[in-house]
Design a protein around this motif. Structure first.
Motif, PDB file in Angstrom:
ATOM      1  N   GLU A  90       0.837  -1.190   0.000  1.00 44.50           N
ATOM      2  CA  GLU A  90       0.000   0.000   0.000  1.00 44.50           C
ATOM      3  C   GLU A  90       0.882   1.254   0.000  1.00 44.50           C
ATOM      4  OE1 GLU A  90      -3.530   1.459   2.595  1.00 44.50           O
ATOM      5  OE2 GLU A  90      -3.334  -0.714   2.839  1.00 44.50           O
ATOM      6  N   PRO A  91       1.507   1.600  -1.139  1.00 40.21           N
ATOM      7  CA  PRO A  91       2.443   2.723  -1.134  1.00 40.21           C
ATOM      8  C   PRO A  91       1.813   4.051  -0.713  1.00 40.21           C
ATOM      9  CG  PRO A  91       2.047   1.954  -3.382  1.00 40.21           C
ATOM     10  CD  PRO A  91       1.388   0.983  -2.456  1.00 40.21           C
ATOM     11  N   LEU A  92       0.566   4.283  -1.079  1.00 41.90           N
ATOM     12  CA  LEU A  92      -0.076   5.536  -0.691  1.00 41.90           C
ATOM     13  C   LEU A  92      -0.244   5.614   0.824  1.00 41.90           C
ATOM     14  CD1 LEU A  92      -1.384   8.225  -1.438  1.00 41.90           C
ATOM     15  CD2 LEU A  92      -3.538   6.994  -1.791  1.00 41.90           C
ATOM     16  N   GLY A  93      -0.694   4.544   1.440  1.00 40.23           N
ATOM     17  CA  GLY A  93      -0.845   4.523   2.891  1.00 40.23           C
ATOM     18  C   GLY A  93       0.483   4.684   3.603  1.00 40.23           C
ATOM     19  N   THR A  94       1.530   4.038   3.069  1.00 38.05           N
ATOM     20  CA  THR A  94       2.859   4.155   3.654  1.00 38.05           C
ATOM     21  C   THR A  94       3.361   5.583   3.548  1.00 38.05           C
ATOM     22  OG1 THR A  94       3.338   1.862   3.057  1.00 38.05           O
ATOM     23  CG2 THR A  94       5.227   3.275   3.550  1.00 38.05           C
ATOM     24  N   LEU A  95       3.206   6.195   2.371  1.00 36.39           N
ATOM     25  CA  LEU A  95       3.647   7.576   2.180  1.00 36.39           C
ATOM     26  C   LEU A  95       2.905   8.514   3.118  1.00 36.39           C
ATOM     27  CD1 LEU A  95       5.315   9.707   0.718  1.00 36.39           C
ATOM     28  CD2 LEU A  95       3.551   9.734  -1.074  1.00 36.39           C
ATOM     29  N   ASN A  96       1.595   8.377   3.198  1.00 37.02           N
ATOM     30  CA  ASN A  96       0.815   9.240   4.092  1.00 37.02           C
ATOM     31  C   ASN A  96       1.257   9.090   5.541  1.00 37.02           C
ATOM     32  OD1 ASN A  96      -0.765  10.482   2.109  1.00 37.02           O
ATOM     33  ND2 ASN A  96      -2.301   8.873   2.166  1.00 37.02           N
ATOM     34  N   ALA A  97       1.514   7.852   5.977  1.00 40.07           N
ATOM     35  CA  ALA A  97       1.949   7.616   7.360  1.00 40.07           C
ATOM     36  C   ALA A  97       3.309   8.262   7.625  1.00 40.07           C
ATOM     37  CB  ALA A  97       1.994   6.123   7.646  1.00 40.07           C
ATOM     38  N   LEU A  98       4.227   8.162   6.664  1.00 44.42           N
ATOM     39  CA  LEU A  98       5.547   8.765   6.851  1.00 44.42           C
ATOM     40  C   LEU A  98       5.467  10.287   6.911  1.00 44.42           C
ATOM     41  CD1 LEU A  98       7.713   6.479   4.533  1.00 44.42           C
ATOM     42  CD2 LEU A  98       7.602   6.458   7.037  1.00 44.42           C
ATOM     43  N   ILE A  99       4.601  10.879   6.098  1.00 46.82           N
ATOM     44  CA  ILE A  99       4.430  12.332   6.125  1.00 46.82           C
ATOM     45  C   ILE A  99       3.793  12.761   7.442  1.00 46.82           C
ATOM     46  CG2 ILE A  99       3.175  14.264   5.073  1.00 46.82           C
ATOM     47  CD1 ILE A  99       3.627  12.827   2.356  1.00 46.82           C
ATOM     48  N   GLU A 100       2.786  12.016   7.892  1.00 43.48           N
ATOM     49  CA  GLU A 100       2.149  12.331   9.179  1.00 43.48           C
ATOM     50  C   GLU A 100       3.152  12.224  10.320  1.00 43.48           C
ATOM     51  OE1 GLU A 100      -1.306   9.816   9.534  1.00 43.48           O
ATOM     52  OE2 GLU A 100      -2.227  10.723   7.753  1.00 43.48           O
ATOM     53  N   GLY A 101       4.173  11.385  10.154  1.00 43.57           N
ATOM     54  CA  GLY A 101       5.216  11.232  11.162  1.00 43.57           C
ATOM     55  C   GLY A 101       6.329  12.263  11.046  1.00 43.57           C
ATOM     56  N   GLY A 102       6.162  13.239  10.171  1.00 44.54           N
ATOM     57  CA  GLY A 102       7.138  14.324  10.061  1.00 44.54           C
ATOM     58  C   GLY A 102       8.097  14.222   8.893  1.00 44.54           C
ATOM     59  N   GLY A 103       7.912  13.241   8.018  1.00 48.54           N
ATOM     60  CA  GLY A 103       8.801  13.087   6.870  1.00 48.54           C
ATOM     61  C   GLY A 103       8.437  14.014   5.721  1.00 48.54           C
ATOM     62  N   HIS A 104       9.410  14.243   4.852  1.00 48.82           N
ATOM     63  CA  HIS A 104       9.232  15.102   3.680  1.00 48.82           C
ATOM     64  C   HIS A 104       9.644  14.330   2.432  1.00 48.82           C
ATOM     65  CE1 HIS A 104       8.673  18.596   6.249  1.00 48.82           C
ATOM     66  NE2 HIS A 104       9.651  18.114   6.982  1.00 48.82           N
ATOM     67  N   PRO A 105       8.705  14.044   1.536  1.00 52.66           N
ATOM     68  CA  PRO A 105       9.063  13.357   0.288  1.00 52.66           C
ATOM     69  C   PRO A 105       9.814  14.321  -0.621  1.00 52.66           C
ATOM     70  CG  PRO A 105       6.721  13.880   0.314  1.00 52.66           C
ATOM     71  CD  PRO A 105       7.284  14.320   1.629  1.00 52.66           C
ATOM     72  N   ILE A 106      11.073  14.000  -0.919  1.00 56.11           N
ATOM     73  CA  ILE A 106      11.885  14.956  -1.673  1.00 56.11           C
ATOM     74  C   ILE A 106      12.199  14.520  -3.096  1.00 56.11           C
ATOM     75  CG2 ILE A 106      12.909  15.972   0.383  1.00 56.11           C
ATOM     76  CD1 ILE A 106      15.453  14.385  -0.316  1.00 56.11           C
ATOM     77  N   GLY A 107      12.058  13.222  -3.386  1.00 52.07           N
ATOM     78  CA  GLY A 107      12.362  12.798  -4.744  1.00 52.07           C
ATOM     79  C   GLY A 107      12.281  11.302  -4.908  1.00 52.07           C
ATOM     80  N   LEU A 108      12.673  10.872  -6.098  1.00 49.59           N
ATOM     81  CA  LEU A 108      12.628   9.456  -6.453  1.00 49.59           C
ATOM     82  C   LEU A 108      14.036   8.902  -6.561  1.00 49.59           C
ATOM     83  CD1 LEU A 108       9.917   9.663  -9.226  1.00 49.59           C
ATOM     84  CD2 LEU A 108       9.646   8.657  -6.961  1.00 49.59           C
ATOM     85  N   VAL A 109      14.196   7.679  -6.090  1.00 51.82           N
ATOM     86  CA  VAL A 109      15.436   6.931  -6.269  1.00 51.82           C
ATOM     87  C   VAL A 109      15.061   5.580  -6.847  1.00 51.82           C
ATOM     88  CG1 VAL A 109      16.703   8.113  -4.430  1.00 51.82           C
ATOM     89  CG2 VAL A 109      15.393   6.061  -3.894  1.00 51.82           C
ATOM     90  N   GLY A 110      15.986   4.976  -7.535  1.00 50.64           N
ATOM     91  CA  GLY A 110      15.692   3.674  -8.109  1.00 50.64           C
ATOM     92  C   GLY A 110      16.927   3.052  -8.708  1.00 50.64           C
ATOM     93  N   ALA A 111      16.730   1.882  -9.262  1.00 43.95           N
ATOM     94  CA  ALA A 111      17.840   1.171  -9.883  1.00 43.95           C
ATOM     95  C   ALA A 111      17.333   0.297 -11.019  1.00 43.95           C
ATOM     96  CB  ALA A 111      18.558   0.313  -8.850  1.00 43.95           C
ATOM     97  N   ARG A 112      18.202   0.144 -11.995  1.00 48.28           N
ATOM     98  CA  ARG A 112      17.966  -0.788 -13.097  1.00 48.28           C
ATOM     99  C   ARG A 112      19.003  -1.894 -12.920  1.00 48.28           C
ATOM    100  NH1 ARG A 112      18.234   2.583 -16.941  1.00 48.28           N
ATOM    101  NH2 ARG A 112      16.009   2.879 -17.136  1.00 48.28           N
ATOM    102  N   LEU A 113      18.515  -3.125 -12.864  1.00 52.86           N
ATOM    103  CA  LEU A 113      19.387  -4.291 -12.660  1.00 52.86           C
ATOM    104  C   LEU A 113      19.367  -5.155 -13.905  1.00 52.86           C
ATOM    105  CD1 LEU A 113      17.666  -4.974  -9.324  1.00 52.86           C
ATOM    106  CD2 LEU A 113      20.077  -4.412  -9.440  1.00 52.86           C
ATOM    107  N   GLY A 114      20.505  -5.707 -14.235  1.00 53.56           N
ATOM    108  CA  GLY A 114      20.561  -6.624 -15.361  1.00 53.56           C
ATOM    109  C   GLY A 114      21.979  -6.928 -15.763  1.00 53.56           C
ATOM    110  N   GLY A 115      22.202  -8.158 -16.165  1.00 46.26           N
ATOM    111  CA  GLY A 115      23.526  -8.564 -16.611  1.00 46.26           C
ATOM    112  C   GLY A 115      24.597  -8.413 -15.552  1.00 46.26           C
TER     113      GLY A 115
END
Length: 133
Positions: free
Chosen positions: A60-85
């Protein structure tokens, strides 16, 4: 300018970002778009002394995000990775609300090692390990 001809102090309007902050559902839509491009993607939610990640693959990414924001967090950006080979390519970019803040992009780059370490522990446990596909 004031009537006397001296400049006025900038008010709260001058300090507002050029773009109004988006809603959490809008951030999740951006996350899901990034996840389609990468093997794994997450929203980096910053706290004073910690960073948490909301993964596109969370139950439930939306619920997780909302809970983290309610706990004082600030969503600042996206991170990720491409895996292969046997290779891992890290990707990070701040949300549009933080694009005029170079420290946000720099901070996301500091998350490379902790994010990839966290990712490695999860990928190694996956039955269809994408690292080797």
């Amino acid at each position: 300018m004031t009537r006397e001809g001296s400049p006025e102090e900038p008010g709260p309007v001058a300090r507002r970002p050029a773009r109004a902050p988006r809603t959490t559902p809008e951030l999740i839509v951006e996350l899901l778009g990034e996840a389609a491009r990468l093997t794994v993607a997450a929203i980096a939610v910053a706290y004073r002394d910690d960073t948490r990640f909301v993964f596109a693959s969370d139950d439930e990414p939306l619920g997780t995000l909302n809970a983290l924001i309610e706990g004082g967090g600030h969503p600042i950006g996206l991170v990720g990775a491409r895996l292969g080979g046997g290779a891992v390519e890290y990707a990070a970019h701040p949300f549009v609300e933080y694009r005029d803040h170079p420290q946000a992009a720099a901070y996301l780059q500091t998350l490379r090692v902790p994010f990839l370490t966290l990712l490695r522990t999860h990928v190694d446990r996956m039955p269809d390990n994408p690292r080797w596909n």
